[in-house]
Design a protein around this motif. Sequence first.
Motif, PDB file in Angstrom:
ATOM      1  N   GLY A 155      -8.041  38.834   8.871  1.00  0.00           N
ATOM      2  CA  GLY A 155      -7.076  38.700   9.673  1.00  0.00           C
ATOM      3  C   GLY A 155      -6.957  37.757  11.008  1.00  0.00           C
ATOM      4  N   GLU A 156      -8.367  37.242  11.044  1.00  0.00           N
ATOM      5  CA  GLU A 156      -8.738  36.257  12.166  1.00  0.00           C
ATOM      6  C   GLU A 156      -8.056  35.086  12.239  1.00  0.00           C
ATOM      7  OE1 GLU A 156     -12.732  33.649  13.616  1.00  0.00           O
ATOM      8  OE2 GLU A 156     -12.821  35.269  12.203  1.00  0.00           O
ATOM      9  N   LEU A 157      -7.447  34.699  10.795  1.00  0.00           N
ATOM     10  CA  LEU A 157      -6.622  33.411  10.579  1.00  0.00           C
ATOM     11  C   LEU A 157      -5.383  34.041   9.898  1.00  0.00           C
ATOM     12  CD1 LEU A 157      -8.874  30.509   9.457  1.00  0.00           C
ATOM     13  CD2 LEU A 157      -7.695  30.852  11.782  1.00  0.00           C
ATOM     14  N   SER A 158      -4.318  33.510  10.117  1.00  0.00           N
ATOM     15  CA  SER A 158      -3.091  33.902   9.649  1.00  0.00           C
ATOM     16  C   SER A 158      -2.895  32.879   8.554  1.00  0.00           C
ATOM     17  CB  SER A 158      -1.765  33.936  10.514  1.00  0.00           C
ATOM     18  OG  SER A 158      -1.564  32.337  10.864  1.00  0.00           O
ATOM     19  N   ALA A 159      -2.250  33.121   7.478  1.00  0.00           N
ATOM     20  CA  ALA A 159      -1.938  32.327   6.334  1.00  0.00           C
ATOM     21  C   ALA A 159      -1.650  30.895   6.585  1.00  0.00           C
ATOM     22  CB  ALA A 159      -0.922  33.050   5.289  1.00  0.00           C
ATOM     23  N   PRO A 160      -0.603  30.643   7.645  1.00  0.00           N
ATOM     24  CA  PRO A 160      -0.382  29.387   8.231  1.00  0.00           C
ATOM     25  C   PRO A 160      -1.508  28.791   8.911  1.00  0.00           C
ATOM     26  CG  PRO A 160       1.739  30.922   8.613  1.00  0.00           C
ATOM     27  CD  PRO A 160       0.454  31.836   8.141  1.00  0.00           C
TER      28      PRO A 160
ATOM     29  N   GLY B   5       1.759  26.091  -6.696  1.00  0.00           N
ATOM     30  CA  GLY B   5       2.553  27.373  -6.498  1.00  0.00           C
ATOM     31  C   GLY B   5       2.801  27.203  -5.061  1.00  0.00           C
ATOM     32  N   ASP B   6       3.794  28.189  -4.539  1.00  0.00           N
ATOM     33  CA  ASP B   6       4.142  28.255  -3.213  1.00  0.00           C
ATOM     34  C   ASP B   6       3.455  28.732  -2.254  1.00  0.00           C
ATOM     35  OD1 ASP B   6       6.027  28.492  -1.007  1.00  0.00           O
ATOM     36  OD2 ASP B   6       7.218  29.910  -2.019  1.00  0.00           O
ATOM     37  N   PRO B   7       3.132  27.819  -1.100  1.00  0.00           N
ATOM     38  CA  PRO B   7       2.127  28.321  -0.111  1.00  0.00           C
ATOM     39  C   PRO B   7       2.707  29.399   0.560  1.00  0.00           C
ATOM     40  CG  PRO B   7       2.429  25.677  -0.055  1.00  0.00           C
ATOM     41  CD  PRO B   7       3.771  26.609  -0.962  1.00  0.00           C
ATOM     42  N   ALA B   8       3.947  29.733   0.754  1.00  0.00           N
ATOM     43  CA  ALA B   8       4.423  30.910   1.400  1.00  0.00           C
ATOM     44  C   ALA B   8       3.591  32.176   0.628  1.00  0.00           C
ATOM     45  CB  ALA B   8       5.722  31.000   1.180  1.00  0.00           C
ATOM     46  N   LEU B   9       3.154  32.088  -0.525  1.00  0.00           N
ATOM     47  CA  LEU B   9       2.539  33.355  -1.370  1.00  0.00           C
ATOM     48  C   LEU B   9       1.260  33.657  -0.756  1.00  0.00           C
ATOM     49  CD1 LEU B   9       3.228  32.873  -5.045  1.00  0.00           C
ATOM     50  CD2 LEU B   9       4.343  34.414  -3.508  1.00  0.00           C
ATOM     51  N   LEU B  10       0.722  32.414   0.086  1.00  0.00           N
ATOM     52  CA  LEU B  10      -0.777  33.012   0.729  1.00  0.00           C
ATOM     53  C   LEU B  10      -0.578  34.139   1.705  1.00  0.00           C
ATOM     54  CD1 LEU B  10      -3.706  31.923   0.807  1.00  0.00           C
ATOM     55  CD2 LEU B  10      -2.865  30.763   2.777  1.00  0.00           C
ATOM     56  N   GLU B  11       0.568  34.386   2.395  1.00  0.00           N
ATOM     57  CA  GLU B  11       0.921  35.454   3.226  1.00  0.00           C
ATOM     58  C   GLU B  11       0.787  36.672   2.446  1.00  0.00           C
ATOM     59  OE1 GLU B  11       3.691  35.249   6.452  1.00  0.00           O
ATOM     60  OE2 GLU B  11       4.029  33.218   6.072  1.00  0.00           O
ATOM     61  N   ARG B  12       1.297  36.747   1.364  1.00  0.00           N
ATOM     62  CA  ARG B  12       1.167  37.916   0.220  1.00  0.00           C
ATOM     63  C   ARG B  12      -0.170  38.205  -0.021  1.00  0.00           C
ATOM     64  NH1 ARG B  12       4.722  37.610  -5.011  1.00  0.00           N
ATOM     65  NH2 ARG B  12       6.249  37.208  -3.309  1.00  0.00           N
TER      66      ARG B  12
ATOM     67  N   HIS C   1      -5.744  24.581   9.316  1.00  0.00           N
ATOM     68  CA  HIS C   1      -6.790  24.271   9.676  1.00  0.00           C
ATOM     69  C   HIS C   1      -7.643  23.838   8.334  1.00  0.00           C
ATOM     70  CE1 HIS C   1      -5.974  25.637  13.408  1.00  0.00           C
ATOM     71  NE2 HIS C   1      -6.169  27.120  13.282  1.00  0.00           N
ATOM     72  N   GLY C   2      -6.923  23.983   7.188  1.00  0.00           N
ATOM     73  CA  GLY C   2      -7.812  23.440   6.121  1.00  0.00           C
ATOM     74  C   GLY C   2      -8.821  24.343   5.491  1.00  0.00           C
ATOM     75  N   THR C   3      -8.683  25.514   5.974  1.00  0.00           N
ATOM     76  CA  THR C   3      -9.654  26.727   5.584  1.00  0.00           C
ATOM     77  C   THR C   3      -9.397  26.964   4.152  1.00  0.00           C
ATOM     78  OG1 THR C   3      -9.675  27.682   7.659  1.00  0.00           O
ATOM     79  CG2 THR C   3     -10.489  29.207   6.033  1.00  0.00           C
ATOM     80  N   VAL C   4      -7.993  26.911   3.686  1.00  0.00           N
ATOM     81  CA  VAL C   4      -7.651  27.327   2.594  1.00  0.00           C
ATOM     82  C   VAL C   4      -6.624  26.250   1.952  1.00  0.00           C
ATOM     83  CG1 VAL C   4      -6.346  28.956   0.847  1.00  0.00           C
ATOM     84  CG2 VAL C   4      -7.679  29.898   2.611  1.00  0.00           C
TER      85      VAL C   4
END
Length: 230
Positions: A183-188, A201-208, A193-196
Amino acid sequence: MAGRSYGQYCGVGTALELVGERWALLIVRDLLVGPRRYGDLKRGLERIPTNVLAARLKELQEGGVVRRVPLPTARSGIVYELTPFGRGLEDVILALGRWGFTAMGEPAEGDVVTSDSMTMAFRTSFVAEAAAGLPDTVYEAHVGDVVLALSVRGGALEVAPGPADRPDLVLTAGPGIRRVISGELSAPEALEHGTVHVLDGDPALLERFAATFHIDPGPAPVRRDDLAAS
């Protein structure tokens, strides 16, 4: 086994006599993923000397934690697998993984990531309660050279070597994925930052994904140097 007795009539002491030797719990970790040949274990634990691996396997067999069985196919050969008693260590390994997560920090030079270690890392960080309230999702995760299919269905997780069949989200990351899981970095932020990186697929799914795989880091360890500086 008796030669390493702590002389303590205590469950913790008995457990350490069985699995407290160096490398023993990492062997158990890999066998929790599935049965392994001797060579498979050696490749996954590349720094373990062959004589130490042989000694640990012998000790784990004597303790009733591991057994040797024929390959469950027509191929000849032997694999090592956990006994039912040994599989009772699963919750212990997952809890240790969560506890150690806080102290991991950044990887040291030469640290390796294996398919088995990442499989257990995702199992360790899986939040069944959160997943139960989310739609079923299939992720394909690329972490270094490791590719895993993470199928989350009905609040349960299944991890298999990738690639995934019709994944909803394909992502790639390095060790920095730890900052998303903590949780140190949020999905957005992880995407910015290019961490992920999202490959498909839909990038919004990274929050899921971040809600499904999460470890609260808890209190950080306080080391002697920290106390001296305070």
